[in-house]
Design a protein around this motif. Structure first.
Motif, mmCIF file in Angstrom:
data_model
loop_
_atom_site.group_PDB
_atom_site.id
_atom_site.type_symbol
_atom_site.label_atom_id
_atom_site.label_comp_id
_atom_site.label_asym_id
_atom_site.label_seq_id
_atom_site.Cartn_x
_atom_site.Cartn_y
_atom_site.Cartn_z
ATOM 1 N N ARG A 301 0.827 -1.214 0.000
ATOM 2 C CA ARG A 301 0.000 0.000 0.000
ATOM 3 C C ARG A 301 0.855 1.257 0.000
ATOM 4 O O ARG A 301 0.436 2.287 -0.514
ATOM 5 N N TRP A 302 2.063 1.175 0.588
ATOM 6 C CA TRP A 302 2.987 2.312 0.523
ATOM 7 C C TRP A 302 3.366 2.591 -0.931
ATOM 8 O O TRP A 302 3.481 3.753 -1.338
ATOM 9 N N LEU A 303 3.537 1.512 -1.716
ATOM 10 C CA LEU A 303 3.842 1.692 -3.138
ATOM 11 C C LEU A 303 2.646 2.237 -3.916
ATOM 12 O O LEU A 303 2.813 2.832 -4.976
ATOM 13 N N GLY A 304 1.438 2.006 -3.388
ATOM 14 C CA GLY A 304 0.232 2.448 -4.074
ATOM 15 C C GLY A 304 -0.527 1.321 -4.738
ATOM 16 O O GLY A 304 -1.347 1.562 -5.630
ATOM 17 N N PHE A 305 -0.259 0.063 -4.301
ATOM 18 C CA PHE A 305 -0.919 -1.108 -4.883
ATOM 19 C C PHE A 305 -1.589 -1.925 -3.782
ATOM 20 O O PHE A 305 -1.262 -1.800 -2.602
ATOM 21 N N GLU A 306 -2.511 -2.767 -4.182
ATOM 22 C CA GLU A 306 -3.112 -3.704 -3.250
ATOM 23 C C GLU A 306 -2.189 -4.911 -3.080
ATOM 24 O O GLU A 306 -1.470 -5.283 -4.012
ATOM 25 N N PRO A 307 -2.203 -5.552 -1.904
ATOM 26 C CA PRO A 307 -1.302 -6.695 -1.674
ATOM 27 C C PRO A 307 -1.444 -7.808 -2.716
ATOM 28 O O PRO A 307 -0.448 -8.447 -3.072
ATOM 29 N N ASP A 308 -2.659 -8.025 -3.234
ATOM 30 C CA ASP A 308 -2.857 -9.080 -4.229
ATOM 31 C C ASP A 308 -2.108 -8.805 -5.529
ATOM 32 O O ASP A 308 -1.908 -9.710 -6.344
ATOM 33 N N ASP A 309 -1.680 -7.548 -5.726
ATOM 34 C CA ASP A 309 -0.967 -7.186 -6.955
ATOM 35 C C ASP A 309 0.504 -7.585 -6.919
ATOM 36 O O ASP A 309 1.182 -7.538 -7.951
ATOM 37 N N LEU A 310 1.028 -7.936 -5.721
ATOM 38 C CA LEU A 310 2.452 -8.227 -5.576
ATOM 39 C C LEU A 310 2.670 -9.695 -5.214
ATOM 40 O O LEU A 310 1.864 -10.290 -4.489
ATOM 41 N N LEU A 321 6.894 -0.305 -11.100
ATOM 42 C CA LEU A 321 7.966 0.685 -11.060
ATOM 43 C C LEU A 321 7.493 2.057 -11.517
ATOM 44 O O LEU A 321 8.265 3.019 -11.487
ATOM 45 N N LYS A 322 6.221 2.136 -11.923
ATOM 46 C CA LYS A 322 5.654 3.405 -12.392
ATOM 47 C C LYS A 322 4.736 3.960 -11.319
ATOM 48 O O LYS A 322 3.894 3.249 -10.776
ATOM 49 N N LEU A 323 4.907 5.234 -11.011
ATOM 50 C CA LEU A 323 4.133 5.879 -9.950
ATOM 51 C C LEU A 323 2.642 5.846 -10.260
ATOM 52 O O LEU A 323 2.209 6.374 -11.281
ATOM 53 N N PRO A 324 1.817 5.196 -9.416
ATOM 54 C CA PRO A 324 0.367 5.194 -9.652
ATOM 55 C C PRO A 324 -0.200 6.602 -9.601
ATOM 56 O O PRO A 324 0.192 7.419 -8.756
ATOM 57 N N ASP A 326 -2.960 7.702 -8.605
ATOM 58 C CA ASP A 326 -3.728 8.041 -7.409
ATOM 59 C C ASP A 326 -2.917 7.870 -6.118
ATOM 60 O O ASP A 326 -3.476 7.954 -5.023
ATOM 61 N N ARG A 327 -1.600 7.619 -6.218
ATOM 62 C CA ARG A 327 -0.800 7.461 -5.001
ATOM 63 C C ARG A 327 -0.582 8.813 -4.357
ATOM 64 O O ARG A 327 -0.142 9.768 -5.010
ATOM 65 N N ASN A 328 -0.842 8.909 -3.044
ATOM 66 C CA ASN A 328 -0.685 10.158 -2.308
ATOM 67 C C ASN A 328 0.464 9.985 -1.325
ATOM 68 O O ASN A 328 0.288 9.508 -0.214
ATOM 69 N N GLY A 329 1.664 10.325 -1.751
ATOM 70 C CA GLY A 329 2.835 10.135 -0.905
ATOM 71 C C GLY A 329 4.051 10.743 -1.562
ATOM 72 O O GLY A 329 3.993 11.228 -2.697
ATOM 73 N N PRO A 330 5.201 10.739 -0.858
ATOM 74 C CA PRO A 330 6.410 11.361 -1.398
ATOM 75 C C PRO A 330 6.888 10.667 -2.675
ATOM 76 O O PRO A 330 7.180 9.474 -2.664
ATOM 77 N N GLN A 331 6.995 11.417 -3.762
ATOM 78 C CA GLN A 331 7.425 10.846 -5.033
ATOM 79 C C GLN A 331 8.881 10.425 -4.991
ATOM 80 O O GLN A 331 9.258 9.388 -5.543
#
Length: 438
Positions: A301-310, A321-324, A326-331
């Motif tokens: 979730r820190w990366l911006g994905f759901e656990p099932d995606d990894l 490796l590509k910034l989602p 809708d990710r709200n966090g330090p780029q």
């Protein structure tokens, strides 16, 4: 060469299970004595300064861990009276403050501490924090950094509004200040209008030190123009070299040298008498996490994905490796980690043993942790580290009492303070007063 060390002082420690340490009270994160003890440890270790992070919003993880923090400007002022040398660095956002008030608070801390203050200048991306200040939607990254640049220019101007010899203090003649050396700012810009001057005299160290924590392209440009210390994140030497070179190029464009900026990336040292003991300490912390705070779930979730995606036993896919969008966090933190993952081919499970909340974890004996620090510093791409204790004060005590003596024996770190100011600890020149030089 003398290394520099800041300490990230975040509640009971950086690890989300730190508060479960049986030596800590559940409410330690709001206990002044807890912070005073940590400051005493850092000062005993001759470290440069204490950096206090801050996001002024209640984080959602409060069910399983303390996520609230005391106001860092007030906390550092309280710590100032129980310390004598350690630097004090509160974080404050340019998105959520006014320049005059913040300039006055930081410079007041500088006087209270005898010239040991800095300001960690950040922009705020957290919309929930904005709403606490009547801001429904925080601006995008570009506007945030334009606003930050104007904000910092104003603060620097206000800190310079009293020349160094403006305070005359002639009691016999009843002459307090030289009015011609106290200057209004007269700023009228895109975002702010501030007349000045500040009603606090010039800093004991010329100006408080400016610290910046962004690693995105906009953050690098901003830091190269203003920062004297950069607190960032790096996972490998290749990334550290790339970052240092980028800062150097941007600093040159801003009329500065790379040597004008101290790069101190975050480092989470876990120290044991053997490599196995150190690894066991980290594993014990991970095992204390509640299932809702499972390290793998948190990482995904820190990366911006759901656990099932990894896949925990596979490297990150190219799409990870590509910034989602809708990710709200330090780029910058995302870019640094994914670049390291792509370069090394590390599996997610391996990354979990090397990564904690955006920072590199190094487990080992005092000698092997010192080896890591020496290897990185020898490249010239870092000037030291920001120590991020997993548990406070225990992890900091381990570093100060076991790793620092190794560095001192190797001639890499001071054996006594040779300055009374933070600027002096860091080897930073006192900046010229902009009004006096006109």
């Amino acid at each position: 060469m003398s290394l520099h060390f800041l300490v990230n002082i975040g509640g009971t420690g950086y690890h989300p299970a730190a508060w479960l340490d049986p030596s800590l009270a559940p409410d330690a994160f709001v206990d002044l004595d807890h912070y005073v003890r940590a400051a005493a440890v850092a000062e005993r270790g001759l470290l440069d300064g204490l950096l206090f992070p801050d996001i002024p919003v209640q984080q959602p993880g409060i069910l399983r861990a303390p996520t609230a923090t005391l106001d860092p400007t007030l906390l550092t002022t309280a710590i100032a009276v129980s310390t004598s040398r350690i630097g004090l660095i509160p974080t404050a956002s340019t998105s959520l403050n006014k320049p005059y008030n913040l300039a006055r608070r930081i410079l007041s801390l500088d006087h209270v501490s005898g010239g040991r203050a800095a300001w960690n200048a950040v922009t705020t991306f957290e919309h929930r924090a904005g709403r606490n200040f009547g801001i429904d939607h925080l601006p995008g990254r570009g506007e945030r950094y334009r606003r930050a640049a104007e904000f910092v220019d104003i603060v620097l101007g206000l800190w310079d509004s009293w020349e160094g010899d403006a305070l005359v203090g002639d009691q016999g003649a009843g002459w307090f200040a030289d009015h011609d050396k106290v200057h209004p700012l007269g700023h009228d810009g895109e975002f702010y209008s501030v007349h000045g001057p500040l009603n606090v005299v010039r800093s004991p160290q010329g100006r408080p030190v400016l610290v910046q924590a962004g690693s995105s392209p906009q953050g690098i440009e901003f830091a190269a123009r203003y920062a004297e210390v950069i607190y960032g994140t790096q996972f490998g030497l290749e990334g550290a070299a790339t970052f240092s070179d980028a800062v150097g190029r941007a600093a040159s464009l801003a009329g500065r040298d790379r040597s004008d900026v101290k790069i101190l990336p975050g480092l989470v040292p876990i120290v044991g008498s053997t490599e196995a003991e150190a690894r066991g300490k980290f594993d014990d912390l991970q095992a204390r996490l509640h299932p809702e705070h499972d390290a793998f779930v948190t990482f995904a979730r820190w990366l911006g994905f759901e656990p099932d995606d990894l896949d925990i036993d596979a490297p990150l896919d190219e799409r990870h490796l590509k910034l989602p969008a809708d990710r709200n966090g330090p780029q910058g933190f995302f870019d640094t980690l994914t670049r390291y993952a792509a370069t090394t081919g590390a599996t997610v499970r391996e990354l979990l043993s090397q990564f904690l909340g955006g920072h590199r974890v190094v487990t080992g004996t005092p000698e092997s942790v010192a080896d890591h620090i020496e290897t990185w510093s020898a490249t010239g791409h870092v000037d030291g580290f920001t120590i991020v204790p997993a548990v406070l004060p225990t992890s900091l005590e381990n570093f100060v009492d076991e790793v620092v003596p190794v560095l001192q024996r190797r001639g890499l770190f001071r054996t006594e303070y040779d300055s009374t100011t933070l600027r002096g600890h860091l080897g930073l020149a006192e900046p010229a007063n902009t009004f006096a030089t006109r």
